[in-house]
Motif scaffolding. Structure first.
Motif, PDB file in Angstrom:
ATOM      1  N   TRP A 177       0.555   5.012  -1.055  1.00 44.27           N
ATOM      2  CA  TRP A 177       0.167   5.959  -2.090  1.00 44.27           C
ATOM      3  C   TRP A 177       0.918   5.652  -3.385  1.00 44.27           C
ATOM      4  O   TRP A 177       0.345   5.674  -4.477  1.00 44.27           O
ATOM      5  CB  TRP A 177       0.444   7.384  -1.625  1.00 44.27           C
ATOM      6  CG  TRP A 177       0.120   8.400  -2.673  1.00 44.27           C
ATOM      7  CD1 TRP A 177      -1.115   8.883  -2.992  1.00 44.27           C
ATOM      8  CD2 TRP A 177       1.040   9.037  -3.563  1.00 44.27           C
ATOM      9  NE1 TRP A 177      -1.020   9.795  -4.011  1.00 44.27           N
ATOM     10  CE2 TRP A 177       0.304   9.908  -4.389  1.00 44.27           C
ATOM     11  CE3 TRP A 177       2.411   8.960  -3.743  1.00 44.27           C
ATOM     12  CZ2 TRP A 177       0.889  10.677  -5.370  1.00 44.27           C
ATOM     13  CZ3 TRP A 177       2.997   9.744  -4.723  1.00 44.27           C
ATOM     14  CH2 TRP A 177       2.233  10.586  -5.522  1.00 44.27           C
ATOM     15  N   GLN A 178       2.194   5.362  -3.271  1.00 44.14           N
ATOM     16  CA  GLN A 178       3.017   5.051  -4.442  1.00 44.14           C
ATOM     17  C   GLN A 178       2.520   3.757  -5.108  1.00 44.14           C
ATOM     18  O   GLN A 178       2.462   3.663  -6.332  1.00 44.14           O
ATOM     19  CB  GLN A 178       4.495   4.917  -4.039  1.00 44.14           C
ATOM     20  CG  GLN A 178       5.425   4.683  -5.196  1.00 44.14           C
ATOM     21  CD  GLN A 178       5.522   5.886  -6.130  1.00 44.14           C
ATOM     22  OE1 GLN A 178       5.284   7.019  -5.737  1.00 44.14           O
ATOM     23  NE2 GLN A 178       5.867   5.637  -7.367  1.00 44.14           N
ATOM     24  N   LEU A 191       4.016   9.607  14.945  1.00 46.53           N
ATOM     25  CA  LEU A 191       4.132  10.803  14.108  1.00 46.53           C
ATOM     26  C   LEU A 191       4.675  10.454  12.727  1.00 46.53           C
ATOM     27  O   LEU A 191       4.194  10.957  11.715  1.00 46.53           O
ATOM     28  CB  LEU A 191       5.044  11.841  14.776  1.00 46.53           C
ATOM     29  CG  LEU A 191       4.394  12.700  15.846  1.00 46.53           C
ATOM     30  CD1 LEU A 191       5.445  13.560  16.543  1.00 46.53           C
ATOM     31  CD2 LEU A 191       3.296  13.560  15.276  1.00 46.53           C
ATOM     32  N   ASP A 192       5.667   9.590  12.700  1.00 50.18           N
ATOM     33  CA  ASP A 192       6.235   9.156  11.419  1.00 50.18           C
ATOM     34  C   ASP A 192       5.168   8.464  10.571  1.00 50.18           C
ATOM     35  O   ASP A 192       5.060   8.723   9.371  1.00 50.18           O
ATOM     36  CB  ASP A 192       7.416   8.212  11.666  1.00 50.18           C
ATOM     37  CG  ASP A 192       8.029   7.731  10.368  1.00 50.18           C
ATOM     38  OD1 ASP A 192       8.451   8.579   9.559  1.00 50.18           O
ATOM     39  OD2 ASP A 192       8.074   6.497  10.162  1.00 50.18           O
ATOM     40  N   THR A 193       4.378   7.619  11.189  1.00 49.47           N
ATOM     41  CA  THR A 193       3.307   6.921  10.475  1.00 49.47           C
ATOM     42  C   THR A 193       2.299   7.911   9.899  1.00 49.47           C
ATOM     43  O   THR A 193       1.907   7.793   8.739  1.00 49.47           O
ATOM     44  CB  THR A 193       2.595   5.932  11.416  1.00 49.47           C
ATOM     45  OG1 THR A 193       3.546   4.971  11.873  1.00 49.47           O
ATOM     46  CG2 THR A 193       1.448   5.223  10.725  1.00 49.47           C
ATOM     47  N   LEU A 194       1.896   8.889  10.684  1.00 48.83           N
ATOM     48  CA  LEU A 194       0.888   9.844  10.222  1.00 48.83           C
ATOM     49  C   LEU A 194       1.421  10.841   9.208  1.00 48.83           C
ATOM     50  O   LEU A 194       0.701  11.253   8.306  1.00 48.83           O
ATOM     51  CB  LEU A 194       0.300  10.595  11.423  1.00 48.83           C
ATOM     52  CG  LEU A 194      -0.570   9.752  12.346  1.00 48.83           C
ATOM     53  CD1 LEU A 194      -0.947  10.556  13.578  1.00 48.83           C
ATOM     54  CD2 LEU A 194      -1.812   9.253  11.635  1.00 48.83           C
ATOM     55  N   VAL A 195       2.690  11.224   9.343  1.00 51.81           N
ATOM     56  CA  VAL A 195       3.230  12.255   8.465  1.00 51.81           C
ATOM     57  C   VAL A 195       3.742  11.695   7.152  1.00 51.81           C
ATOM     58  O   VAL A 195       3.459  12.219   6.080  1.00 51.81           O
ATOM     59  CB  VAL A 195       4.331  13.061   9.196  1.00 51.81           C
ATOM     60  CG1 VAL A 195       5.026  14.015   8.262  1.00 51.81           C
ATOM     61  CG2 VAL A 195       3.740  13.804  10.380  1.00 51.81           C
ATOM     62  N   GLN A 196       4.517  10.622   7.195  1.00 51.07           N
ATOM     63  CA  GLN A 196       5.091  10.133   5.938  1.00 51.07           C
ATOM     64  C   GLN A 196       4.965   8.629   5.722  1.00 51.07           C
ATOM     65  O   GLN A 196       5.365   8.133   4.676  1.00 51.07           O
ATOM     66  CB  GLN A 196       6.555  10.540   5.834  1.00 51.07           C
ATOM     67  CG  GLN A 196       7.454   9.935   6.871  1.00 51.07           C
ATOM     68  CD  GLN A 196       8.854  10.496   6.792  1.00 51.07           C
ATOM     69  OE1 GLN A 196       9.081  11.563   6.244  1.00 51.07           O
ATOM     70  NE2 GLN A 196       9.797   9.770   7.329  1.00 51.07           N
ATOM     71  N   GLY A 197       4.390   7.907   6.650  1.00 50.12           N
ATOM     72  CA  GLY A 197       4.259   6.458   6.506  1.00 50.12           C
ATOM     73  C   GLY A 197       3.308   6.046   5.396  1.00 50.12           C
ATOM     74  O   GLY A 197       3.355   4.916   4.914  1.00 50.12           O
ATOM     75  N   TRP A 198       2.438   6.944   4.971  1.00 51.91           N
ATOM     76  CA  TRP A 198       1.457   6.642   3.930  1.00 51.91           C
ATOM     77  C   TRP A 198       2.088   6.591   2.542  1.00 51.91           C
ATOM     78  O   TRP A 198       1.487   6.101   1.595  1.00 51.91           O
ATOM     79  CB  TRP A 198       0.344   7.693   3.947  1.00 51.91           C
ATOM     80  CG  TRP A 198       0.867   9.093   3.871  1.00 51.91           C
ATOM     81  CD1 TRP A 198       1.201   9.896   4.913  1.00 51.91           C
ATOM     82  CD2 TRP A 198       1.164   9.842   2.687  1.00 51.91           C
ATOM     83  NE1 TRP A 198       1.675  11.105   4.461  1.00 51.91           N
ATOM     84  CE2 TRP A 198       1.670  11.097   3.089  1.00 51.91           C
ATOM     85  CE3 TRP A 198       1.056   9.568   1.327  1.00 51.91           C
ATOM     86  CZ2 TRP A 198       2.062  12.071   2.189  1.00 51.91           C
ATOM     87  CZ3 TRP A 198       1.443  10.547   0.427  1.00 51.91           C
ATOM     88  CH2 TRP A 198       1.939  11.774   0.856  1.00 51.91           C
ATOM     89  N   TRP A 199       3.283   7.110   2.401  1.00 47.17           N
ATOM     90  CA  TRP A 199       3.910   7.234   1.083  1.00 47.17           C
ATOM     91  C   TRP A 199       3.987   5.909   0.311  1.00 47.17           C
ATOM     92  O   TRP A 199       3.614   5.881  -0.868  1.00 47.17           O
ATOM     93  CB  TRP A 199       5.295   7.869   1.242  1.00 47.17           C
ATOM     94  CG  TRP A 199       5.972   8.099  -0.064  1.00 47.17           C
ATOM     95  CD1 TRP A 199       6.917   7.306  -0.641  1.00 47.17           C
ATOM     96  CD2 TRP A 199       5.733   9.147  -0.996  1.00 47.17           C
ATOM     97  NE1 TRP A 199       7.292   7.805  -1.853  1.00 47.17           N
ATOM     98  CE2 TRP A 199       6.572   8.944  -2.094  1.00 47.17           C
ATOM     99  CE3 TRP A 199       4.882  10.233  -0.991  1.00 47.17           C
ATOM    100  CZ2 TRP A 199       6.597   9.795  -3.183  1.00 47.17           C
ATOM    101  CZ3 TRP A 199       4.918  11.080  -2.081  1.00 47.17           C
ATOM    102  CH2 TRP A 199       5.762  10.849  -3.159  1.00 47.17           C
TER     103      TRP A 199
END
Length: 179
Positions: A160-161, A149-157
């Protein structure tokens, strides 16, 4: 009195190839500035300011030719395009891992909830032990599903940055001068 934001980042190199490599910190050097494009990319707080900045590259006079500035501009564009593609590839790989581990995690979570409910109904187990086992199974299910869940919700940050940083770097106006 408010400090004036810089309008230029200066990078001093002995060879233009040094612009695209990370250089180790040298405690004996008096030069405290940014040492490469890779060094600029590691300062994510600068991204919002890059649209207002120029890049000034200082090279030895013996290296400077009329084509140097064009060569550096082209190299910066290629470097940034490569790094953007790399960030996108990392993001795609992370999404694939996140979705796959989430699917496995949701099955495990469902099994842990079912096992928790079964243990809670098992009257032959003492009540205190039933409660402990039931709660432990629920916690185990949450622990297993947490990372996907962490990977899918905010791990992409971070990816992206990184992509955003290299997009901003690719738009920097460049001047090449000699020192």
């Amino acid at each position: 009195m408010p400090s004036q934001r810089p309008t230029e980042i200066t990078v001093k190199v002995s060879d233009v190839r040094e612009l695209f490599s990370e250089r180790a910190f040298d405690p004996f050097s008096d030069d405290e500035g940014v040492k490469s494009i890779a060094g600029i990319a590691q300062l994510p707080h600068l991204v919002s300011q890059l649209k207002d900045l120029r890049l000034r590259v200082l090279v030895p006079a013996s290296v400077l030719t009329p084509q140097t500035e064009t060569m550096v501009q082209r190299a910066l564009a290629q470097y940034c395009a490569h790094m953007i593609a790399e960030a996108r590839a990392k993001l795609g790989a992370m999404r694939w891992v996140g979705i796959r581990t989430f699917a496995i995690g949701i099955v495990f979570f469902g099994l842990s909830l079912a096992a928790s409910a079964a243990v809670a109904r098992a009257l032959f187990i003492p009540e205190g032990l039933r409660t402990l086992a039931s709660e432990s199974l629920i916690v185990a299910g949450w622990v297993v599903i947490w990372q996907p869940l962490d990977t899918l919700v905010q791990g992409w940050w971070p990816q992206w940055q990184e992509e955003r940083t290299f997009r901003a770097l690719s738009a920097l106006p460049i001047r090449v001068n000699s020192y």
